[in-house]
Enzyme design. Structure first.
Site, PDB file in Angstrom:
ATOM      1  N   CYS A   2      -2.852  10.643  -5.492  1.00  0.00           N
ATOM      2  CA  CYS A   2      -3.576   9.455  -4.598  1.00  0.00           C
ATOM      3  C   CYS A   2      -4.855   9.261  -4.922  1.00  0.00           C
ATOM      4  O   CYS A   2      -6.002   9.920  -4.621  1.00  0.00           O
ATOM      5  CB  CYS A   2      -3.268   9.923  -3.223  1.00  0.00           C
ATOM      6  SG  CYS A   2      -3.765   8.471  -1.972  1.00  0.00           S
ATOM      7  N   GLU A 110      -0.155   3.287  -6.693  1.00  0.00           N
ATOM      8  CA  GLU A 110       0.069   3.792  -8.066  1.00  0.00           C
ATOM      9  C   GLU A 110       0.491   3.086  -9.055  1.00  0.00           C
ATOM     10  O   GLU A 110       0.827   2.033  -8.980  1.00  0.00           O
ATOM     11  CB  GLU A 110       1.169   5.037  -7.685  1.00  0.00           C
ATOM     12  CG  GLU A 110       1.288   6.221  -8.715  1.00  0.00           C
ATOM     13  CD  GLU A 110       0.088   7.063  -8.542  1.00  0.00           C
ATOM     14  OE1 GLU A 110      -0.833   6.580  -9.658  1.00  0.00           O
ATOM     15  OE2 GLU A 110      -0.040   7.766  -7.743  1.00  0.00           O
TER      16      GLU A 110
END
Length: 250
Positions: A2, A110
């Site tokens: 993340c 992402e």
């Protein structure tokens, strides 16, 4: 992993959402739809004050700086912590025992590799529009070059714990999509685990981590993936428009 996420709610709203006793009224954070590592971010943690648990929203540097660090640059490399090794790594093991926190997020970004050098960003978020509470750790680090009583002599920092992503062949479509998107996944806390995770009196951090890891994919099964605007790749771009694709990259 993340490495970029969204948190646009106010600390006051987060305090209400997480039933916190207090929030940093004197240090408001602007909403952000493109938070990179080393930013100041809100976290939720609990402390024992006069024998009573007190839960609050605090502002922390995203990138954990352990107490033994010589300078805060260590945090550049520790914005994520691998859950498989956190109990052994010197950077994280002390925090795992009694300095656990939740890192609120509305979703995270992402990038999926495409043809050649092309990458398509995706915005991953709860399907119901709710808040994520990533499992995190925090530390207080003292800058010995500053006076003990100086307002900025102590730095509060945090990291987000990650785990292996589901298999790209998972039978549940959203988990298969997450597995194809990246090989790592931030660990989201279920609300039934939140109080136990935050409680500093619970000293078996490794055991707690195993428990939340075991539910990581179940938590992720309620997420959705939306194509995001490629402009999110530049940290100077920061608006809700980043959450939706404005033009296909591939």
């Amino acid at each position: 992993m993340c490495g970029r996420y969204v948190m646009a709610q106010s600390a006051e709203d987060l305090a209400a959402e997480f039933e916190a006793d207090h929030f940093p009224e004197d240090r408001p954070l602007p909403p952000s739809w493109n938070i990179p590592p080393t930013s100041d971010v809100p976290i939720v943690l609990e402390r024992l004050i006069d024998g009573e648990l007190s839960r609050g929203v605090h502002i922390a540097h995203w990138g954990l700086v352990p107490r033994w660090a010589k300078d805060e640059s260590v945090g550049i490399r520790s914005f994520n912590a691998r859950s498989e090794t956190a109990a052994e790594k010197p950077t994280f093991r002390a925090a795992l025992r009694s300095r656990r926190c939740a890192v609120p997020a509305e979703g995270y970004f992402e990038w999926l590799k495409g043809p050649g050098a092309a990458k398509q960003p995706f915005y991953v978020h709860p399907a119901d529009g709710g808040l994520l509470a990533f499992a995190g750790l925090y530390e207080w680090w003292r800058d010995v070059n500053k006076e003990e009583g100086a307002p900025d002599a102590w730095l509060l920092s945090t990291t987000i714990l990650t785990m292996p992503a589901p298999s790209p062949d998972h039978e549940l479509p959203v988990l298969a999509e997450l597995g194809r998107l990246h090989d790592r996944l931030p660990i989201a806390l279920g609300r039934e685990r939140l109080a136990e995770w935050l409680n500093p009196s619970e000293q078996d951090g490794a055991g707690l981590l195993e428990a939340v890891r075991a539910q990581g994919h179940e938590q992720a099964s309620g997420w959705v993936l939306d194509r995001a605007d490629p402009a999110v790749g530049n940290v100077r771009n920061n608006s809700p428009a980043l959450l939706k694709e404005s033009g296909a990259l591939f």
